[in-house]
Design a protein around this motif. Sequence first.
Motif, PDB file in Angstrom:
ATOM      1  N   ARG A   1       0.827  -1.214   0.000  1.00 49.37           N
ATOM      2  CA  ARG A   1       0.000   0.000   0.000  1.00 49.37           C
ATOM      3  C   ARG A   1       0.859   1.262   0.000  1.00 49.37           C
ATOM      4  O   ARG A   1       1.799   1.390   0.776  1.00 49.37           O
TER       5      ARG A   1
ATOM      6  N   ASP B   1       0.575   2.926   3.527  1.00 51.99           N
ATOM      7  CA  ASP B   1       0.771   2.058   4.697  1.00 51.99           C
ATOM      8  C   ASP B   1       1.455   2.859   5.810  1.00 51.99           C
ATOM      9  O   ASP B   1       2.535   3.433   5.602  1.00 51.99           O
TER      10      ASP B   1
ATOM     11  N   ASP C   1      -3.976  -1.034  -7.286  1.00 54.49           N
ATOM     12  CA  ASP C   1      -3.075  -0.365  -6.346  1.00 54.49           C
ATOM     13  C   ASP C   1      -3.802   0.035  -5.065  1.00 54.49           C
ATOM     14  O   ASP C   1      -3.244  -0.057  -3.968  1.00 54.49           O
TER      15      ASP C   1
ATOM     16  N   ASP D   1      -2.293  -4.918  -0.166  1.00 53.78           N
ATOM     17  CA  ASP D   1      -2.234  -5.157   1.273  1.00 53.78           C
ATOM     18  C   ASP D   1      -1.173  -4.287   1.927  1.00 53.78           C
ATOM     19  O   ASP D   1      -0.233  -3.825   1.275  1.00 53.78           O
ATOM     20  N   SER D   2      -1.324  -4.120   3.236  1.00 54.92           N
ATOM     21  CA  SER D   2      -0.268  -3.465   4.001  1.00 54.92           C
ATOM     22  C   SER D   2       0.935  -4.406   4.025  1.00 54.92           C
ATOM     23  O   SER D   2       0.823  -5.595   3.727  1.00 54.92           O
TER      24      SER D   2
END
Length: 180
Positions: free
Chosen positions: A147, A150, A168, A172-173
């Motif tokens: 991310r 993040d 995008d 995920d983090s």
Amino acid sequence: MKFLPTAVLGAFAVEVDARSDDRGMFARTFDAQTFAAQGLVPVYPQCNVSQNHRRGTLRGMHYQADPRPEVKLVRAIRGRVFDVALDLRPDSPSYLTWAAVELDAARRNAFYIPAGCAHGFLTLEDDCELFYQMSEVYVPELARGVRWDDPAFAIAWPFAPSVISERDAALDSYSQERSL
């Protein structure tokens, strides 16, 4: 050429030495021997372009995983972008550190991003185009991303993006990405 170190170990802002006269300007933007003498990758078997219509377009944060991680040499050939490298190499002294370079077509500068780093950018004006030299060919099954926002990285983007792909936006983090 000048290689200016950044906060990410092995990532460099690359400035050209432009020479101007009444005909215009000339600058060497890449030289394999100069890059090799700096300990940088001198061979790029793949080149890509990214064209972006609107200011505020964000692409990233992307990287290619082992066993084919890629070095990127990125340059704006039209417009200006806020270009970011994020160190995802656990053994690196700059692990989880990010560095940014404003790439500007008028300056002809570039950003050398080492393997193991994620890359992304935010366009600072309409009609931007980037040229990428890649040390590896694209391998779809090794494509990864984290991310852009993040909190683990706290990248200080100049402003929030107004255009971002669904892919995008859904990345995920980093902690979630690592557990996969």
